[in-house]
Design a protein around this motif. Structure first.
Motif, PDB file in Angstrom:
ATOM      1  N   GLU A 180       1.111  -1.342   0.206  1.00 41.31           N
ATOM      2  CA  GLU A 180       0.433  -0.452   0.040  1.00 41.31           C
ATOM      3  C   GLU A 180       1.038   1.246  -0.628  1.00 41.31           C
ATOM      4  N   GLN A 181       0.385   1.893  -0.918  1.00 44.35           N
ATOM      5  CA  GLN A 181       0.883   3.541  -1.133  1.00 44.35           C
ATOM      6  C   GLN A 181       0.602   4.439  -1.001  1.00 44.35           C
ATOM      7  N   GLN A 182       1.329   6.050  -0.627  1.00 46.63           N
ATOM      8  CA  GLN A 182       0.405   7.013  -0.851  1.00 46.63           C
ATOM      9  C   GLN A 182       1.333   7.499  -0.924  1.00 46.63           C
ATOM     10  N   PHE A 183       0.887   8.461  -2.015  1.00 42.15           N
ATOM     11  CA  PHE A 183       2.049   9.873  -2.390  1.00 42.15           C
ATOM     12  C   PHE A 183       3.435   9.611  -2.658  1.00 42.15           C
ATOM     13  N   ASN A 184       3.368   8.639  -3.003  1.00 45.53           N
ATOM     14  CA  ASN A 184       4.742   7.356  -3.966  1.00 45.53           C
ATOM     15  C   ASN A 184       5.706   6.882  -2.307  1.00 45.53           C
ATOM     16  N   ARG A 221      -6.207   7.440  -7.059  1.00 46.82           N
ATOM     17  CA  ARG A 221      -7.057   7.351  -5.900  1.00 46.82           C
ATOM     18  C   ARG A 221      -6.530   8.418  -4.862  1.00 46.82           C
ATOM     19  N   ILE A 222      -7.719   9.409  -4.716  1.00 45.98           N
ATOM     20  CA  ILE A 222      -7.767  11.177  -5.006  1.00 45.98           C
ATOM     21  C   ILE A 222      -7.956  11.110  -3.609  1.00 45.98           C
ATOM     22  N   ARG A 223      -7.778  11.954  -3.690  1.00 42.95           N
ATOM     23  CA  ARG A 223      -8.211  12.500  -2.113  1.00 42.95           C
ATOM     24  C   ARG A 223      -8.771  14.108  -1.903  1.00 42.95           C
ATOM     25  N   VAL A 224      -9.327  14.385  -1.066  1.00 44.64           N
ATOM     26  CA  VAL A 224     -11.076  15.685  -2.051  1.00 44.64           C
ATOM     27  C   VAL A 224     -11.092  16.176  -0.567  1.00 44.64           C
ATOM     28  N   THR A 225     -10.581  17.425  -0.510  1.00 44.81           N
ATOM     29  CA  THR A 225     -11.387  18.056   0.554  1.00 44.81           C
ATOM     30  C   THR A 225     -12.486  19.068  -0.021  1.00 44.81           C
ATOM     31  N   THR A 247      -3.557  13.712  -5.689  1.00 48.45           N
ATOM     32  CA  THR A 247      -3.665  11.957  -6.317  1.00 48.45           C
ATOM     33  C   THR A 247      -2.713  11.401  -5.434  1.00 48.45           C
ATOM     34  N   VAL A 248      -3.734  10.465  -4.077  1.00 46.41           N
ATOM     35  CA  VAL A 248      -2.675  10.124  -2.977  1.00 46.41           C
ATOM     36  C   VAL A 248      -1.939   8.241  -4.277  1.00 46.41           C
ATOM     37  N   GLN A 249      -2.722   8.291  -5.408  1.00 42.85           N
ATOM     38  CA  GLN A 249      -1.881   7.393  -6.077  1.00 42.85           C
ATOM     39  C   GLN A 249      -2.158   7.484  -7.064  1.00 42.85           C
ATOM     40  N   ALA A 250      -1.814   7.507  -8.362  1.00 42.14           N
ATOM     41  CA  ALA A 250      -1.406   8.232  -9.377  1.00 42.14           C
ATOM     42  C   ALA A 250      -0.824   6.212 -10.504  1.00 42.14           C
ATOM     43  N   SER A 251      -1.552   5.978 -11.439  1.00 42.05           N
ATOM     44  CA  SER A 251      -1.526   4.810 -11.991  1.00 42.05           C
ATOM     45  C   SER A 251      -0.524   5.538 -13.459  1.00 42.05           C
ATOM     46  N   ARG A 252       0.398   5.276 -14.262  1.00 36.50           N
ATOM     47  CA  ARG A 252       1.443   5.376 -14.869  1.00 36.50           C
ATOM     48  C   ARG A 252       1.301   6.334 -16.409  1.00 36.50           C
ATOM     49  N   VAL A 278     -11.274   8.673  -3.019  1.00 38.36           N
ATOM     50  CA  VAL A 278     -11.878   8.509  -4.589  1.00 38.36           C
ATOM     51  C   VAL A 278     -11.132   7.402  -5.033  1.00 38.36           C
ATOM     52  N   PRO A 279     -11.189   6.141  -5.140  1.00 40.38           N
ATOM     53  CA  PRO A 279     -10.797   5.091  -6.217  1.00 40.38           C
ATOM     54  C   PRO A 279     -11.400   5.349  -7.502  1.00 40.38           C
ATOM     55  N   ILE A 280     -10.422   5.238  -8.613  1.00 43.18           N
ATOM     56  CA  ILE A 280     -10.985   5.225  -9.996  1.00 43.18           C
ATOM     57  C   ILE A 280     -10.152   4.326 -10.480  1.00 43.18           C
TER      58      ILE A 280
END
Length: 386
Positions: free
Chosen positions: A31-35, A323-327, A339-344, A378-380
């Motif tokens: 599990e990763q967040q912000f790389n 996965r994106i964190r929204v306020t 952007t907590v976790q980005a795709s390639r 938000v997981p997409i």
């Protein structure tokens, strides 16, 4: 005769050992967040499988385990992330039935987890009970056969933290050797175990004093049973994995004017890697938990109405999870997007962020949930049709 008795004894012993044997490691996921690496998750099961249906069998002895990689990890943020994932991977009826168990589970988390900590949830297929422990110290026990499956579905259900995360856990024992090596080296120090043991003893003593010295037995309050609002269906996210129509065919929402600037107020400064986290003061109850889960499902479905598969990504057969964190503020206006976790693929990342900005304003935050800003993730998943 003696030989027969000996063989029988050996067979009985072997059967006993087999029955009490620990479940097998089915898969691992990072599990990763912000790389930054946060923890390694593991799923153990009596039956190795690459199918979620097999792993979710409620009669199988299983185990979930988290081993912390980060130097420090907010237990409450981990809990909240888990609660969000549970909300979008389980039906409304399951959430309502498991609300009290979820509160019991969530309230076992406090303070901060440290590197090497091992959080375990052991499910006994015979009794149906789940035992929660941290570094070998039991925190609690939940006597409900369906509870463990509700937890596990957040990892291997239709909307996991990422497709890679889900695939890693459903490896049927074929785990990455490098990740396994890291996982096996993560152990708490003796000082850490002693610290948790002493804290657990203090908590137990305080609970015993509170129970013995307060009210007479005849005045025990009856817990209220929370209900799920009938007009809010359980979240269904299957359509998120499929591309929508090209941009020229996407209808614009008629009832909503063109959103103004996505950040009408100055953007707050981000702390280094978002490691400084606020702890919430609101006590978690079954009613609050269900209200959060219902509202979160509304926020997700609202976002997905604005989600569109980028045409260039379609042409290049690009897939990925973000996965994106929204306020948002109490009125639902977007204040911050991270952007907590980005795709390639940048096209997919941009499309995910664009959908969230276009979705502003969101439904208003219920007063019972937050007086100020409200944060959700938000997981997409962009996935091409088979």
């Amino acid at each position: 005769m003696k030989s027969l008795k000996f063989i029988t004894a050996v067979m009985v012993f072997a059967a006993a050992v087999s029955a009490s044997a620990a479940p097998l490691l089915n898969g691992l996921a990072l599990e990763q967040q912000f790389n930054k690496d946060r923890y390694i998750a593991a799923v153990y099961s009596d039956t190795l499988a690459d199918s979620a249906g097999v792993i979710l069998d409620e009669n199988t002895t299983r185990r979930l385990e988290i081993r912390v990689v980060a130097d420090s990890l907010s237990a409450r943020r981990l809990r909240n992330q888990w609660m969000e994932a549970i909300a979008i991977n389980n039906s409304g009826s399951s959430l309502s039935a498991q609300a009290d168990n979820m509160v019991t589970f969530a309230n076992l988390f406090s303070g901060r987890l440290k590197k090497g900590d091992q959080l375990r949830i052991d499910f006994d297929g015979a009794s149906g009970a789940s035992t929660v422990s941290l570094n070998g110290i039991q925190l609690g026990r939940i006597e409900d056969r369906k509870f463990f499956t509700t937890l596990l579905r957040s990892w291997v259900g239709p909307v996991p933290p990422s497709t890679e995360f889900r695939e890693g856990l459903l490896a049927a024992g074929d785990v990455d050797s490098g990740l396994l090596g890291r996982y096996e080296l993560l152990e708490p120090t003796d000082a850490r175990v002693l610290e948790l043991s002493e804290a657990n003893e203090e908590n137990s003593e305080e609970e015993e004093q509170a129970e013995s010295g307060s009210r007479p037995e005849t005045e025990k309050p009856k817990p209220s049973k929370p209900k799920v609002a009938a007009n809010i269906p359980p979240p269904s996210l299957a359509s998120v994995a499929k591309p929508k129509a090209p941009a020229t065919q996407q209808p614009a929402p008629a009832s909503k004017p063109e959103p103004a600037q996505p950040r009408p107020q100055p953007k707050p400064a981000r702390k280094a890697a978002q490691e400084v986290e606020e702890e919430e003061d609101q006590p978690l109850t079954a009613d609050v938990l269900l209200a959060r889960q219902i509202y979160h499902s509304m926020l997700l479905r609202h976002t997905y109405d604005f989600l569109q598969y980028p045409q260039r990504a379609l042409e290049r057969n690009q897939e990925g999870s973000i996965r994106i964190r929204v306020t948002i503020d109490p009125a639902g206006r977007v204040r911050d997007v991270q952007t907590v976790q980005a795709s390639r693929f940048n096209d997919l990342n941009r499309a995910a962020v664009s959908a969230i900005k276009s979705a502003s304003p969101y439904p208003k935050v219920p007063p019972a949930l937050a007086k100020n800003d409200y944060e959700f993730s938000v997981p997409i998943t962009f996935r091409l049709p088979d």
